[in-house]
Design a protein around this motif. Structure first.
Motif, mmCIF file in Angstrom:
data_model
loop_
_atom_site.group_PDB
_atom_site.id
_atom_site.type_symbol
_atom_site.label_atom_id
_atom_site.label_comp_id
_atom_site.label_asym_id
_atom_site.label_seq_id
_atom_site.Cartn_x
_atom_site.Cartn_y
_atom_site.Cartn_z
ATOM 1 N N GLU A 104 0.572 -1.238 -0.195
ATOM 2 C CA GLU A 104 -0.176 0.226 0.209
ATOM 3 C C GLU A 104 1.042 1.086 0.457
ATOM 4 N N ASP A 105 1.192 1.852 -1.339
ATOM 5 C CA ASP A 105 1.915 3.329 -1.101
ATOM 6 C C ASP A 105 1.136 4.039 -0.404
ATOM 7 N N GLY A 106 0.217 4.109 -0.296
ATOM 8 C CA GLY A 106 -0.731 5.202 0.890
ATOM 9 C C GLY A 106 -0.864 4.653 1.902
ATOM 10 N N ASP A 107 -0.263 4.130 2.527
ATOM 11 C CA ASP A 107 0.390 3.790 3.682
ATOM 12 C C ASP A 107 1.197 5.227 4.725
ATOM 13 N N GLU A 108 0.759 5.493 5.332
ATOM 14 C CA GLU A 108 1.305 6.970 5.709
ATOM 15 C C GLU A 108 2.218 7.646 6.744
ATOM 16 N N THR A 109 2.521 5.481 7.241
ATOM 17 C CA THR A 109 2.790 5.577 9.063
ATOM 18 C C THR A 109 3.818 4.839 8.262
ATOM 19 N N VAL A 110 4.884 4.103 6.931
ATOM 20 C CA VAL A 110 5.315 3.318 7.090
ATOM 21 C C VAL A 110 6.321 4.344 5.795
ATOM 22 N N SER A 111 7.363 4.109 5.546
ATOM 23 C CA SER A 111 8.559 4.031 4.523
ATOM 24 C C SER A 111 9.334 3.311 3.896
ATOM 25 N N ARG A 112 9.529 3.072 2.778
ATOM 26 C CA ARG A 112 9.758 1.685 1.958
ATOM 27 C C ARG A 112 11.349 2.001 1.539
ATOM 28 N N TYR A 113 12.024 1.734 1.652
ATOM 29 C CA TYR A 113 13.165 1.118 0.821
ATOM 30 C C TYR A 113 13.783 0.464 0.179
ATOM 31 N N GLU A 114 15.093 0.482 -0.991
ATOM 32 C CA GLU A 114 15.303 -0.447 -1.578
ATOM 33 C C GLU A 114 17.334 -0.318 -0.726
ATOM 34 N N ILE A 115 18.033 -1.981 -0.614
ATOM 35 C CA ILE A 115 19.038 -1.619 0.242
ATOM 36 C C ILE A 115 19.872 -1.864 -0.587
ATOM 37 N N SER A 116 21.095 -0.984 -0.263
ATOM 38 C CA SER A 116 21.743 -0.395 -0.934
ATOM 39 C C SER A 116 22.864 -2.139 -1.048
ATOM 40 N N GLY A 117 23.625 -2.391 -2.367
ATOM 41 C CA GLY A 117 24.100 -3.377 -2.974
ATOM 42 C C GLY A 117 23.634 -4.722 -2.724
ATOM 43 N N VAL A 118 22.489 -4.596 -1.934
ATOM 44 C CA VAL A 118 21.653 -5.478 -2.148
ATOM 45 C C VAL A 118 20.306 -5.791 -2.844
ATOM 46 N N ASP A 119 20.396 -6.670 -3.868
ATOM 47 C CA ASP A 119 19.502 -7.178 -4.651
ATOM 48 C C ASP A 119 19.010 -8.562 -5.170
ATOM 49 N N ALA A 120 18.349 -9.136 -3.501
ATOM 50 C CA ALA A 120 17.511 -10.244 -2.979
ATOM 51 C C ALA A 120 16.001 -10.110 -3.959
ATOM 52 N N HIS A 121 15.851 -11.226 -4.794
ATOM 53 C CA HIS A 121 14.204 -11.254 -5.354
ATOM 54 C C HIS A 121 14.154 -12.840 -5.712
ATOM 55 N N ASN A 122 13.009 -13.018 -5.324
ATOM 56 C CA ASN A 122 12.549 -14.698 -5.219
ATOM 57 C C ASN A 122 11.432 -14.598 -5.806
ATOM 58 N N PRO A 123 11.208 -16.029 -6.257
ATOM 59 C CA PRO A 123 10.396 -16.474 -7.323
ATOM 60 C C PRO A 123 8.562 -16.777 -6.584
ATOM 61 N N ILE A 124 7.656 -15.966 -7.149
ATOM 62 C CA ILE A 124 6.674 -16.466 -6.445
ATOM 63 C C ILE A 124 5.669 -17.219 -7.374
ATOM 64 N N TYR A 125 5.408 -18.626 -7.120
ATOM 65 C CA TYR A 125 4.922 -19.485 -7.751
ATOM 66 C C TYR A 125 3.599 -19.292 -8.451
ATOM 67 N N CYS A 126 2.977 -19.388 -8.924
ATOM 68 C CA CYS A 126 1.131 -20.781 -9.518
ATOM 69 C C CYS A 126 1.453 -21.791 -9.206
ATOM 70 N N ASN A 127 0.909 -23.024 -8.836
ATOM 71 C CA ASN A 127 1.729 -24.467 -8.973
ATOM 72 C C ASN A 127 -0.043 -24.807 -8.916
ATOM 73 N N TYR A 128 -0.001 -26.720 -9.789
ATOM 74 C CA TYR A 128 -1.350 -26.959 -9.822
ATOM 75 C C TYR A 128 -0.783 -28.393 -10.346
ATOM 76 N N ARG A 129 -1.836 -29.191 -10.430
ATOM 77 C CA ARG A 129 -1.695 -30.864 -10.198
ATOM 78 C C ARG A 129 -0.878 -30.860 -11.739
ATOM 79 N N LYS A 130 -0.325 -31.675 -12.418
ATOM 80 C CA LYS A 130 -0.407 -32.042 -13.888
ATOM 81 C C LYS A 130 -1.702 -33.081 -13.941
ATOM 82 N N GLY A 131 -2.288 -31.701 -15.318
ATOM 83 C CA GLY A 131 -3.689 -32.927 -16.031
ATOM 84 C C GLY A 131 -4.304 -32.083 -15.130
ATOM 85 N N HIS A 132 -5.132 -30.736 -14.142
ATOM 86 C CA HIS A 132 -5.508 -30.514 -13.970
ATOM 87 C C HIS A 132 -6.656 -29.508 -14.725
#
Length: 323
Positions: free
Chosen positions: A265-293
Motif C-alpha cells: 500500500e503506497d498510501g500508507d502514511e505511517t511507513v516508508s519503504r526503501y531498497e537496500i544499497s548493494g542488495v539485489d535479493a529477489h525471490n520467485p513467487i509461484y502458481c502451482n497446480y497438479r499435472k492434468g488439472h
C-alpha cells in the motif's frame, strides 16, 4: 453529416447494439443483414433510426468496407460493453434462479495472500457473485503439496513453494524484492534513483530492528542480508507474524526487512519503504497446480484477474527492477 435528433423510447440503443456491431464486423449492411437473419432494408432502417436517435452518422457510407465515423467508434465501444454486460447480467440471473452456487478452492501464502488477494477476490466477485472462493493456507511445502495431491485446492498462487515438478506444474507468476521498511516518523534520507529510495547498510545497522517470525521462509533471507551488509542492528522485538511486524513499525518501535509482496500500500502514511544499497535479493513467487488439472471457467477467470493485478503493480517477470 448530422441529423435532427428525434428520440423514440421504443427504439432502444441496447436492442440495436448487436446489429450495429454486425455492420462494423462485416463492413457491409447486406452482409450484416445476412449474418443477423433480417432483410437488408430492415437493417438499413435500424441504422437510420439509431443515427436519428443520436443525431449523428455512425458509418461512412461511401467507404468500402464501411468504416465507423468518430462518433461511430464511440458508439461501437459502448455497444460492445453493453452486450458484454447483458450477457453477464443474464448469466447471473440464471444462476440465481437455478440456485447454482459454484466453488473454487485456492491455496496461498497467508502473508502474501492477505495483502494481494482481497483486491483480486473483490474484482472476481463483481462478475461472479454465485461463486464462493475458499482460501487455504499453502505457504509450507508439506501442507501445500498435500492440498494439491488431495485435490483440496485446484491451484495455489502467490506462494514461495516451488512444487515437486514430477507431479505438479509450477509457473513463476512474479518476483518479490526484499525491502527495508521503517516508521515514516524517522524521516530517513534515502538516496533517490530508479524505483524506490535507497538506504545504505550503515543506516540499518544503527537503527532499532524487528526480527521477522522464524517460521516464515524470508526470515533466513533477512539474516543473510544483515550478514551480507555486516549490519548488527539493536534487536528490539522478535515478531510472531507479519501483521505484528507491520503494526510495530507503524508504532515507531523499529524497522524490519520484508518482501514487498507483504506491504504494497503506497498510501500508507505511517511507513516508508526503501531498497537496500548493494542488495539485489529477489525471490520467485509461484502458481502451482497438479499435472492434468482441468481448470474450470471460474478458475481461469480468477487467475487472469490475478495476473492483471500483478502487471498493474509492476510485479511481473519483466518488471523485477520496478518492484
Amino acid at each position: 453529416m448530422f441529423f435532427h435528433s428525434n428520440r423514440q423510447w421504443g427504439d432502444s440503443l441496447d436492442d440495436n447494439a448487436a446489429y450495429m456491431l454486425a455492420i462494423h464486423e462485416t463492413g457491409s449492411i447486406t452482409k450484416a443483414a445476412e449474418k443477423m437473419h433480417i432483410s437488408q432494408p430492415a437493417l438499413s432502417q435500424r441504422l437510420v433510426k439509431v443515427e436519428n436517435r443520436l443525431g449523428c452518422q455512425l458509418f461512412e457510407r461511401q467507404s468500402k468496407p464501411m468504416r465507423p465515423t468518430q462518433a461511430g467508434q464511440v458508439y461501437l465501444s459502448w455497444a460492445k460493453d453493453a452486450l458484454s454486460s447483458e450477457v453477464n447480467m443474464t448469466n447471473r440471473i440464471k444462476d440465481m434462479a437455478t440456485g447454482s452456487i459454484r466453488h473454487i478452492h485456492v491455496g496461498t501464502s497467508i502473508p502474501r495472500g492477505s495483502c494481494i488477494l482481497p483486491e483480486v477476490i473483490a474484482t472476481f466477485q463483481k462478475d461472479n457473485p454465485q461463486c464462493i472462493v475458499h482460501i487455504h493456507e499453502a505457504g509450507k511445502p508439506d501442507n501445500h503439496n498435500a492440498l494439491l495431491l488431495n485435490e483440496t485446492i485446484g491451484f495455489s498462487i502467490f506462494t514461495p513453494v516451488h512444487a515437486e515438478q514430477t507431479i505438479f506444474v509450477g509457473d513463476v507468476i512474479c518476483y518479490e524484492r526484499m525491502q527495508y521498511i521503517a516508521p515514516k516518523q524517522w524521516n530517513l534520507e534515502g538516496v533517490s534513483g530508479k524505483g524506490r529510495p535507497t538506504v545504505d547498510p550503515e543506516s540499518i545497522g544503527s537503527r532499532p530492528f524487528i526480527m521477522p517470525p522464524e517460521h516464515l521462509k524470508h526470515a533466513s533471507v533477512v539474516k543473510s542480508i544483515l550478514d551480507e551488509c555486516s549490519a548488527e542492528p539493536p534487536i528490539v522485538a522478535h515478531s510472531c507474524s507479519n501483521e505484528m511486524t507491520i503494526r510495530l513499525i507503524r508504532q515507531g518501535v523499529g524497522a524490519s526487512i520484508s518482501p514487498n509482496t507483504f506491504v504494497l500500500e503506497d498510501g500508507d502514511e505511517t511507513v516508508s519503504r526503501y531498497e537496500i544499497s548493494g542488495v539485489d535479493a529477489h525471490n520467485p513467487i509461484y502458481c502451482n497446480y497438479r499435472k492434468g488439472h482441468r481448470f474450470s471457467k471460474d478458475e481461469i477467470e480468477f487467475l487472469q484477474i490475478a495476473k492483471e493485478w500483478v502487471a498493474a503493480h509492476h510485479l511481473s517477470l519483466h518488471s523485477v527492477d520496478a518492484c
